[in-house]
Enzyme design. Structure first.
Site, PDB file in Angstrom:
ATOM      1  N   ARG A  45       4.015  -6.853  -0.361  1.00  0.00           N
ATOM      2  CA  ARG A  45       5.163  -6.273  -1.068  1.00  0.00           C
ATOM      3  C   ARG A  45       6.282  -5.820  -0.142  1.00  0.00           C
ATOM      4  O   ARG A  45       7.448  -6.166  -0.354  1.00  0.00           O
ATOM      5  CB  ARG A  45       4.695  -5.108  -1.936  1.00  0.00           C
ATOM      6  CG  ARG A  45       3.735  -5.535  -3.036  1.00  0.00           C
ATOM      7  CD  ARG A  45       3.096  -4.357  -3.720  1.00  0.00           C
ATOM      8  NE  ARG A  45       2.118  -3.732  -2.832  1.00  0.00           N
ATOM      9  CZ  ARG A  45       1.460  -2.609  -3.100  1.00  0.00           C
ATOM     10  NH1 ARG A  45       1.702  -1.961  -4.227  1.00  0.00           N
ATOM     11  NH2 ARG A  45       0.577  -2.126  -2.252  1.00  0.00           N
TER      12      ARG A  45
ATOM     13  N   ASP B  60       0.022  -4.641  -6.445  1.00  0.00           N
ATOM     14  CA  ASP B  60      -0.362  -5.345  -5.226  1.00  0.00           C
ATOM     15  C   ASP B  60      -0.865  -6.732  -5.604  1.00  0.00           C
ATOM     16  O   ASP B  60      -1.887  -6.858  -6.271  1.00  0.00           O
ATOM     17  CB  ASP B  60      -1.454  -4.559  -4.495  1.00  0.00           C
ATOM     18  CG  ASP B  60      -1.729  -5.110  -3.104  1.00  0.00           C
ATOM     19  OD1 ASP B  60      -1.333  -6.258  -2.812  1.00  0.00           O
ATOM     20  OD2 ASP B  60      -2.359  -4.385  -2.304  1.00  0.00           O
TER      21      ASP B  60
ATOM     22  N   CYS C 257       4.248  -0.511   1.930  1.00  0.00           N
ATOM     23  CA  CYS C 257       3.140  -0.789   1.015  1.00  0.00           C
ATOM     24  C   CYS C 257       1.839  -0.504   1.763  1.00  0.00           C
ATOM     25  O   CYS C 257       1.858   0.161   2.799  1.00  0.00           O
ATOM     26  CB  CYS C 257       3.203  -2.210   0.453  1.00  0.00           C
ATOM     27  SG  CYS C 257       2.919  -3.550   1.630  1.00  0.00           S
TER      28      CYS C 257
END
EC number: 3.1.3.48
Length: 148
Positions: free
Chosen positions: A13, A120, A7
């Site tokens: 994440r 996100d 990420c």
């Protein structure tokens, strides 16, 4: 098999994705790691909200530390899962040939979802982490079923 989850900052994440997939595979046969396309948080623990969300589901991600994705990761990993299209493009830019580029996939391509981006949750509330967990859990379940 070696799998890398990627990420932006490697604190929200991708640490969740790493922890979830590790909990579903035989770690003696499948190695899972994570990284970020930026080095903003290098050396840091995952975001406390990621840690809390993982813990809620019996997964401990506190041994993970943020690190930056490097072109040499293409040498080590068989599959590289990007959490969103922006990360995907950043990773592809670092690939040195077509074989390396073929290793990169969007993690939600494992699902039949329309949206291919794991949002996100960094600037959102705790519910964003819960939603991200559920998306990643579903994708990792499918990945694990192919590996086990």
């Amino acid at each position: 098999m070696k799998i890398l989850m990627v990420c932006l900052g490697n604190i929200c994440r991708s640490p969740l994705a790493q922890g979830i997939l590790e909990s579903k595979v035989h770690t003696d046969r499948v190695y899972v790691d994570s990284a970020g396309t930026s080095g903003y948080h290098e050396g840091n623990l995952p975001d406390p909200r990621s840690i809390q969300t993982a813990k809620k589901y019996g997964i401990d991600i506190t041994s993970q530390r943020s690190r930056k994705f490097l072109a040499t990761d293409f040498d080590m990993f068989d599959v590289i899962y990007a959490m969103d299209e922006s990360n995907f493009e950043d990773i592809i830019q670092l690939s040195r040939n077509k074989e390396e580029a073929k290793k990169v996939k969007l993690i939600l391509d494992e699902l039949s979802n329309e949206d291919k981006n794991v949002p996100d949750p960094y600037h959102g509330g705790d519910q964003g982490f819960e939603n991200v967990y559920k998306m990643l859990e579903e994708a990792c379940e499918l990945i694990a079923s192919k590996l086990n």
